[in-house]
Scaffold this motif. Structure first.
Motif, mmCIF file in Angstrom:
data_model
loop_
_atom_site.group_PDB
_atom_site.id
_atom_site.type_symbol
_atom_site.label_atom_id
_atom_site.label_comp_id
_atom_site.label_asym_id
_atom_site.label_seq_id
_atom_site.Cartn_x
_atom_site.Cartn_y
_atom_site.Cartn_z
ATOM 1 N N HIS A 21 7.744 9.495 -4.185
ATOM 2 C CA HIS A 21 8.170 9.893 -2.843
ATOM 3 C C HIS A 21 7.876 11.381 -2.671
ATOM 4 N N ARG A 22 7.665 11.814 -1.451
ATOM 5 C CA ARG A 22 7.341 13.229 -1.175
ATOM 6 C C ARG A 22 8.402 14.181 -1.714
ATOM 7 N N SER A 23 9.637 13.720 -1.842
ATOM 8 C CA SER A 23 10.702 14.584 -2.355
ATOM 9 C C SER A 23 10.480 14.946 -3.825
ATOM 10 N N GLN A 24 9.615 14.214 -4.526
ATOM 11 C CA GLN A 24 9.321 14.485 -5.929
ATOM 12 C C GLN A 24 8.127 15.424 -6.111
ATOM 13 N N LEU A 25 7.542 15.879 -5.019
ATOM 14 C CA LEU A 25 6.388 16.778 -5.080
ATOM 15 C C LEU A 25 6.829 18.157 -5.556
ATOM 16 N N ALA A 26 6.211 18.639 -6.639
ATOM 17 C CA ALA A 26 6.567 19.945 -7.191
ATOM 18 C C ALA A 26 5.539 20.993 -6.808
ATOM 19 N N VAL A 27 4.250 20.690 -7.020
ATOM 20 C CA VAL A 27 3.199 21.687 -6.815
ATOM 21 C C VAL A 27 1.987 21.019 -6.180
ATOM 22 N N GLU A 28 1.298 21.780 -5.346
ATOM 23 C CA GLU A 28 0.007 21.335 -4.826
ATOM 24 C C GLU A 28 -1.000 22.432 -5.167
ATOM 25 N N PRO A 77 0.839 -1.200 0.000
ATOM 26 C CA PRO A 77 0.000 0.000 0.000
ATOM 27 C C PRO A 77 0.876 1.253 0.000
ATOM 28 N N MET A 78 0.298 2.372 -0.414
ATOM 29 C CA MET A 78 1.025 3.630 -0.468
ATOM 30 C C MET A 78 1.491 4.005 0.935
ATOM 31 N N GLN A 79 2.752 4.371 1.057
ATOM 32 C CA GLN A 79 3.343 4.703 2.348
ATOM 33 C C GLN A 79 3.007 6.144 2.735
ATOM 34 N N THR A 80 3.277 6.487 3.977
ATOM 35 C CA THR A 80 2.951 7.831 4.470
ATOM 36 C C THR A 80 3.826 8.908 3.841
ATOM 37 N N ASP A 81 5.013 8.544 3.372
ATOM 38 C CA ASP A 81 5.899 9.524 2.756
ATOM 39 C C ASP A 81 5.790 9.514 1.227
ATOM 40 N N ASN A 135 -5.026 23.325 -5.475
ATOM 41 C CA ASN A 135 -6.400 22.968 -5.127
ATOM 42 C C ASN A 135 -6.512 21.536 -4.598
ATOM 43 N N GLY A 136 -5.556 21.127 -3.809
ATOM 44 C CA GLY A 136 -5.580 19.786 -3.244
ATOM 45 C C GLY A 136 -5.043 18.726 -4.189
ATOM 46 N N GLU A 137 -4.656 19.096 -5.427
ATOM 47 C CA GLU A 137 -4.072 18.134 -6.370
ATOM 48 C C GLU A 137 -2.562 18.159 -6.249
ATOM 49 N N LEU A 138 -1.982 17.021 -6.053
ATOM 50 C CA LEU A 138 -0.540 16.900 -5.934
ATOM 51 C C LEU A 138 0.055 16.576 -7.307
ATOM 52 N N ILE A 139 1.101 17.309 -7.697
ATOM 53 C CA ILE A 139 1.714 17.126 -9.015
ATOM 54 C C ILE A 139 3.205 16.883 -8.819
ATOM 55 N N CYS A 140 3.722 15.868 -9.504
ATOM 56 C CA CYS A 140 5.146 15.516 -9.380
ATOM 57 C C CYS A 140 6.015 16.436 -10.232
ATOM 58 N N ARG A 141 7.314 16.348 -10.030
ATOM 59 C CA ARG A 141 8.259 17.189 -10.764
ATOM 60 C C ARG A 141 8.239 16.898 -12.261
ATOM 61 N N GLU A 142 8.053 15.656 -12.650
ATOM 62 C CA GLU A 142 8.057 15.300 -14.065
ATOM 63 C C GLU A 142 6.870 15.905 -14.804
ATOM 64 N N CYS A 143 5.730 16.011 -14.136
ATOM 65 C CA CYS A 143 4.524 16.536 -14.781
ATOM 66 C C CYS A 143 4.425 18.063 -14.680
ATOM 67 N N ALA A 144 5.160 18.669 -13.754
ATOM 68 C CA ALA A 144 5.062 20.113 -13.538
ATOM 69 C C ALA A 144 5.722 20.899 -14.668
ATOM 70 N N SER A 197 -1.591 13.676 -9.575
ATOM 71 C CA SER A 197 -2.931 13.788 -10.137
ATOM 72 C C SER A 197 -2.916 13.855 -11.661
ATOM 73 N N ARG A 198 -1.749 13.929 -12.275
ATOM 74 C CA ARG A 198 -1.661 13.944 -13.744
ATOM 75 C C ARG A 198 -1.224 12.601 -14.316
ATOM 76 N N CYS A 199 -0.119 12.045 -13.822
ATOM 77 C CA CYS A 199 0.367 10.765 -14.368
ATOM 78 C C CYS A 199 -0.120 9.568 -13.548
ATOM 79 N N PHE A 200 -0.689 9.815 -12.368
ATOM 80 C CA PHE A 200 -1.243 8.780 -11.487
ATOM 81 C C PHE A 200 -0.207 7.779 -10.989
ATOM 82 N N LEU A 201 1.052 8.186 -10.998
ATOM 83 C CA LEU A 201 2.103 7.339 -10.441
ATOM 84 C C LEU A 201 2.341 7.725 -8.987
ATOM 85 N N VAL A 202 2.791 6.757 -8.213
ATOM 86 C CA VAL A 202 3.099 7.002 -6.811
ATOM 87 C C VAL A 202 4.571 7.405 -6.727
#
Length: 98
Positions: A80-87, A64-68, A89-98, A73-78
């Motif tokens: 790590h939090r270190s790859q988070l680029a933008v949030e 299951p998806m871990q806490t970190d 309206n509650g949508e999390l977007i990774c660096r690759e999709c940003a 919300s664009r590529c639907f891949l899981v």
């Protein structure tokens, strides 16, 4: 013909003392690099792209998806939090999709 310069040198007298059977055995050993391969066996081991794998069974342990981690919300891949680029309206977007 390749020469091994590190091998100990032999006199012409020593070369003449080799028996014919010994020379034949040495020749056969040096040429034994070719191996008879059954082409059907080799062909069965290859996996071709787009091959029908309906009868194959895949066993993978799914964690299951871990806490970190978060789901982009664009590529639907899981990721790590270190790859988070933008949030946005509650949508999390990774660096690759940003």
């Amino acid at each position: 013909m390749a020469t091994d310069y590190d091998a100990p040198r032999r006199d012409e007298v020593d070369l003449g003392e080799d028996s014919l059977e010994e020379l034949k055995a040495r020749r056969a050993d040096s040429q034994s690099g070719a191996v008879d391969v059954d082409e059907v066996e080799v062909a069965e081991s290859f996996e071709l792209p787009g091959a029908d794998l309906a009868d194959e069974e895949l066993t993978v342990k799914v964690l299951p998806m871990q806490t970190d981690e978060f789901r982009c919300s664009r590529c639907f891949l899981v990721h790590h939090r270190s790859q988070l680029a933008v949030e946005r309206n509650g949508e999390l977007i990774c660096r690759e999709c940003a």
